[in-house]
Write an enzyme that holds these catalytic residues in place. Structure first.
Site, mmCIF file in Angstrom:
data_model
loop_
_atom_site.group_PDB
_atom_site.id
_atom_site.type_symbol
_atom_site.label_atom_id
_atom_site.label_comp_id
_atom_site.label_asym_id
_atom_site.label_seq_id
_atom_site.Cartn_x
_atom_site.Cartn_y
_atom_site.Cartn_z
ATOM 1 N N SER A 1 7.092 9.947 11.864
ATOM 2 C CA SER A 1 6.445 9.265 10.856
ATOM 3 C C SER A 1 6.984 9.438 9.403
ATOM 4 O O SER A 1 7.252 10.519 9.158
ATOM 5 C CB SER A 1 5.394 10.604 10.884
ATOM 6 O OG SER A 1 4.108 10.709 9.845
ATOM 7 N N ARG B 1 -6.802 -2.637 9.335
ATOM 8 C CA ARG B 1 -7.053 -4.114 10.340
ATOM 9 C C ARG B 1 -6.901 -4.177 11.735
ATOM 10 O O ARG B 1 -6.727 -5.060 12.282
ATOM 11 C CB ARG B 1 -5.174 -3.400 10.981
ATOM 12 C CG ARG B 1 -4.583 -2.570 9.350
ATOM 13 C CD ARG B 1 -2.857 -2.596 9.425
ATOM 14 N NE ARG B 1 -2.251 -1.376 8.439
ATOM 15 C CZ ARG B 1 -2.314 -2.246 7.605
ATOM 16 N NH1 ARG B 1 -1.709 -3.331 6.737
ATOM 17 N NH2 ARG B 1 -1.108 -1.552 6.614
ATOM 18 N N GLN C 1 4.536 9.186 6.687
ATOM 19 C CA GLN C 1 4.202 10.251 6.048
ATOM 20 C C GLN C 1 3.924 11.591 5.906
ATOM 21 O O GLN C 1 4.517 12.149 5.361
ATOM 22 C CB GLN C 1 2.721 10.159 6.605
ATOM 23 C CG GLN C 1 2.301 8.560 6.482
ATOM 24 C CD GLN C 1 0.713 7.941 7.316
ATOM 25 O OE1 GLN C 1 -0.123 9.232 7.569
ATOM 26 N NE2 GLN C 1 0.296 7.449 6.563
ATOM 27 N N ARG D 1 -5.872 1.952 17.830
ATOM 28 C CA ARG D 1 -5.617 0.781 17.763
ATOM 29 C C ARG D 1 -5.505 0.451 18.944
ATOM 30 O O ARG D 1 -5.639 -0.803 19.650
ATOM 31 C CB ARG D 1 -4.910 0.845 17.117
ATOM 32 C CG ARG D 1 -5.593 1.006 15.648
ATOM 33 C CD ARG D 1 -4.145 0.360 14.075
ATOM 34 N NE ARG D 1 -4.796 0.703 12.715
ATOM 35 C CZ ARG D 1 -4.036 0.771 11.589
ATOM 36 N NH1 ARG D 1 -2.703 0.759 11.782
ATOM 37 N NH2 ARG D 1 -5.090 0.741 10.939
ATOM 38 N N ARG E 1 3.117 5.561 -3.035
ATOM 39 C CA ARG E 1 3.656 6.486 -3.863
ATOM 40 C C ARG E 1 4.866 6.694 -4.933
ATOM 41 O O ARG E 1 4.522 7.961 -6.283
ATOM 42 C CB ARG E 1 5.498 6.579 -2.648
ATOM 43 C CG ARG E 1 5.483 6.397 -1.315
ATOM 44 C CD ARG E 1 6.176 6.061 -0.556
ATOM 45 N NE ARG E 1 6.549 6.280 0.892
ATOM 46 C CZ ARG E 1 5.523 6.156 1.544
ATOM 47 N NH1 ARG E 1 5.293 5.498 1.260
ATOM 48 N NH2 ARG E 1 5.866 7.165 3.084
ATOM 49 N N LYS F 1 1.030 -1.628 0.162
ATOM 50 C CA LYS F 1 0.299 0.050 0.269
ATOM 51 C C LYS F 1 1.014 1.107 0.099
ATOM 52 O O LYS F 1 0.715 2.308 -0.814
ATOM 53 C CB LYS F 1 -0.934 0.235 1.180
ATOM 54 C CG LYS F 1 -2.381 0.998 1.087
ATOM 55 C CD LYS F 1 -2.980 1.062 2.248
ATOM 56 C CE LYS F 1 -2.575 0.886 3.494
ATOM 57 N NZ LYS F 1 -2.129 2.092 4.106
ATOM 58 N N GLY G 1 -4.549 8.067 4.535
ATOM 59 C CA GLY G 1 -3.841 9.119 5.709
ATOM 60 C C GLY G 1 -2.764 8.875 4.904
ATOM 61 O O GLY G 1 -2.078 9.881 4.848
ATOM 62 N N ASP H 1 2.134 -0.493 11.999
ATOM 63 C CA ASP H 1 1.158 -1.530 11.177
ATOM 64 C C ASP H 1 0.734 -2.851 11.761
ATOM 65 O O ASP H 1 -0.476 -3.020 11.950
ATOM 66 C CB ASP H 1 0.543 -1.010 10.244
ATOM 67 C CG ASP H 1 0.846 0.058 9.076
ATOM 68 O OD1 ASP H 1 0.380 1.211 10.071
ATOM 69 O OD2 ASP H 1 1.362 0.535 8.177
HETATM 70 C C1 S3P Z 1 2.937 4.496 6.020
HETATM 71 C C2 S3P Z 1 3.117 5.707 7.131
HETATM 72 C C3 S3P Z 1 2.994 4.833 8.619
HETATM 73 C C4 S3P Z 1 1.775 3.844 8.400
HETATM 74 C C5 S3P Z 1 1.371 4.228 7.858
HETATM 75 C C6 S3P Z 1 1.506 4.123 6.382
HETATM 76 C C7 S3P Z 1 3.709 5.775 4.969
HETATM 77 O O1 S3P Z 1 2.142 6.525 9.064
HETATM 78 O O2 S3P Z 1 1.046 3.926 10.162
HETATM 79 O O3 S3P Z 1 0.539 3.214 7.355
HETATM 80 O O4 S3P Z 1 3.173 4.941 3.676
HETATM 81 O O5 S3P Z 1 4.283 6.142 4.830
HETATM 82 P P1 S3P Z 1 3.131 7.351 9.907
HETATM 83 O O6 S3P Z 1 4.551 7.160 8.948
HETATM 84 O O7 S3P Z 1 2.468 8.473 9.812
HETATM 85 O O8 S3P Z 1 3.546 5.937 11.389
#
Ligand code: S3P
Length: 456
Positions: free
Chosen positions: A187, A413, A189, A369, A48, A43, A114, A338
């Site tokens: 993070s 999840r 993200q 969670r 990306r 995913k 997210g 995750d």
């Molecule tokens: C992800 C980073 C994680 C993860 C999410 C996917 C990503 O989140 O929990 O399912 O693809 O960068 P965080 O980086 O905010 O912890």
């Protein structure tokens, strides 16, 4: 667009649709799972790739793209901004905009994703178009201030019109300047959002992580020859200014998602006598900490690397054993963030205490969670203590089948973890709102049945 009054007329109908879909329920029976399985595409990498191929010049061929809702939401958002995407026999072809993203006419509906929202916000802010983003109930309750802050430091204007720094989000960017940014939380993200925005900034952007997180963005930048420098926890990108980078399309191969594989790993590792092989799984070291934890818990797991170039890919063979408890904390946490719900399941089946610490981030995922897993484990009679940043699970538990219907709270999840937990109980359970499983693993129920599970 006025950031406070952006066009959100689609919001109500899209949210209703996702709510109806999410209401589906499943009955899961106890069963010993075993056999061979190949889980769908990663995913994180799929989304990306959707973004970076959409910015490229020409058509990229993408093999293994996740045909799940999160990855589809991100792809649709890229199409709204001018990219073209077409599936032919499971292969995805993305024709990019050669750096010229178009202003979307409608809000970008990011569904449950997210990753899509936070990463794409960096690209939109950098490219200087204006866009708004909406999402489902779960996504609309997740914190976005964490990306607003660095993007505003870079010069973008970000409006968050939800109640507490949440979606809907309006973005107006362009003319960004590079920044040095110490990430307040581990993070990937947020890191990726800043690095993607940094591609469009004047000057250099540097992020420093408190702990190592998944590095798919960095690896893809390297594969595209984008000027990234990695020095431990410090990552820098040289900006191209508001026109952004120009690069040619290329082929991408997305490996199977380790996070999806983790459900089957635990289902079999905790069942003496069972055996399972998961094929072709992405083994990026920043994603596979669950393997280390499971081995500490006494699991019998053998990994065979089949492709060592770039991020390794391989087969994972699991033979069931009696597990024992362990402590999961510190630098390990972001690399299995995750997988913590399914590790809590492993803890319930293991002898002694499994202590999960330093994982407060779990409270702001697709659901809280920590709270959800504690509540669900208690319904099965598991001894579990909730902590602010984790939980202590004491096992092994002779699971009792709960009478109550389990509510997934729209979190894929949680739904899958509880389904695996119930394969170890003595009666059927109903899990409500399982439509969310489609976000990362649409074939989950089918695969469970193919491995010997009973699902109604
Ligand atoms: C992800 C980073 C994680 C993860 C999410 C996917 C990503 O989140 O929990 O399912 O693809 O960068 P965080 O980086 O905010 O912890």
């Amino acid at each position: 667009m006025n950031p406070e009054t952006g066009n959100l007329k689609q919001e109500a109908s899209q949210t209703d649709e996702s709510e109806i879909k999410n209401r589906k329920s499943k009955i899961v029976h106890p069963a010993q799972l075993e056999g061979t399985v190949k889980v769908p595409g990663d995913k994180s990498i799929s989304q990306r790739v959707a973004m970076l191929a959409s910015l490229a010049d020409g058509t990229s061929k993408v093999t293994g793209y996740l045909n799940g809702e999160d990855a589809r939401s991100t792809l649709s958002a890229m199409e709204q901004m001018g990219a073209k995407a077409e599936f032919k026999d499971d292969v995805l072809y993305i024709t990019g905009v050669a750096g010229e993203l178009q202003t979307p006419l409608e809000p970008l509906d990011m569904g449950n994703s997210g990753t899509g929202t936070r990463l794409l916000a960096g690209i939109v802010a950098g490219s200087g178009i204006e866009a708004s983003m909406i999402g489902d109930d779960s996504l609309s309750s997740r914190p976005m201030g964490r990306i607003r802050h660095p993007l505003e430091l870079m010069g973008a204007s970000i409006g968050l019109t939800g109640k507490r720094g949440t979606l809907p989000m309006m973005i107006a960017g362009g003319n960004l300047k590079g920044i040095g940014y110490l990430l307040p939380m581990a993070s990937a993200q947020v890191k990726s959002c800043v690095l993607l925005a940094g591609l469009f900034a004047d000057g250099k952007t540097t992020v420093v992580e408190p702990r190592p997180t998944r590095d798919h963005t960095e690896k893809l930048f390297q594969a595209l020859d984008l000027p990234i420098a990695i020095n431990g926890l410090e990552i820098s990108i040289e900006g191209f200014g508001k026109t952004g980078p120009r690069y040619k399309a290329r082929d991408f191969v997305v490996p199977s998602d380790f996070s999806s594989a983790s459900f089957w790993i635990v289902a079999v590792a905790a069942r003496p006598g069972a055996e399972l092989v998961i094929e072709n799984v992405g083994l990026n070291p920043r994603r596979t900490a669950l393997l280390d934890v499971m081995k500490r818990m006494g699991a019998d797991i053998e990994v065979t690397v089949t492709e060592a170039k770039g991020d390794p890919i391989g087969n994972i063979k699991v033979c069931g054993a009696q597990l024992k408890g362990t402590v999961i904390e510190g630098d390990e946490i972001p690399n299995l963030i995750d997988e913590l719900p399914i590790l809590a399941v492993a803890g319930a089946l293991a002898e002694g205490q499994t202590d999960i610490r330093d994982a407060a981030e779990l409270r702001v995922k697709e659901s809280d969670r920590i709270a959800e897993m504690v509540k669900n484990l208690k319904l099965f009679g598991v001894e579990v203590e909730e902590k602010e940043d984790g939980m202590i699970v004491t096992g092994p538990t002779q699971l009792k089948t709960p009478d109550a219907v389990i509510d997934s709270h729209g979190d894929h999840r949680i739904a899958m973890s509880v389904a695996i937990l119930n394969t170890f109980s003595d009666g059927p359970i109903t899990i409500d709102k399982v439509g969310c499983v489609d976000t990362s693993y649409p074939e989950f129920w089918q695969h469970m049945e193919a491995l010997g599970g009973r699902v109604g």
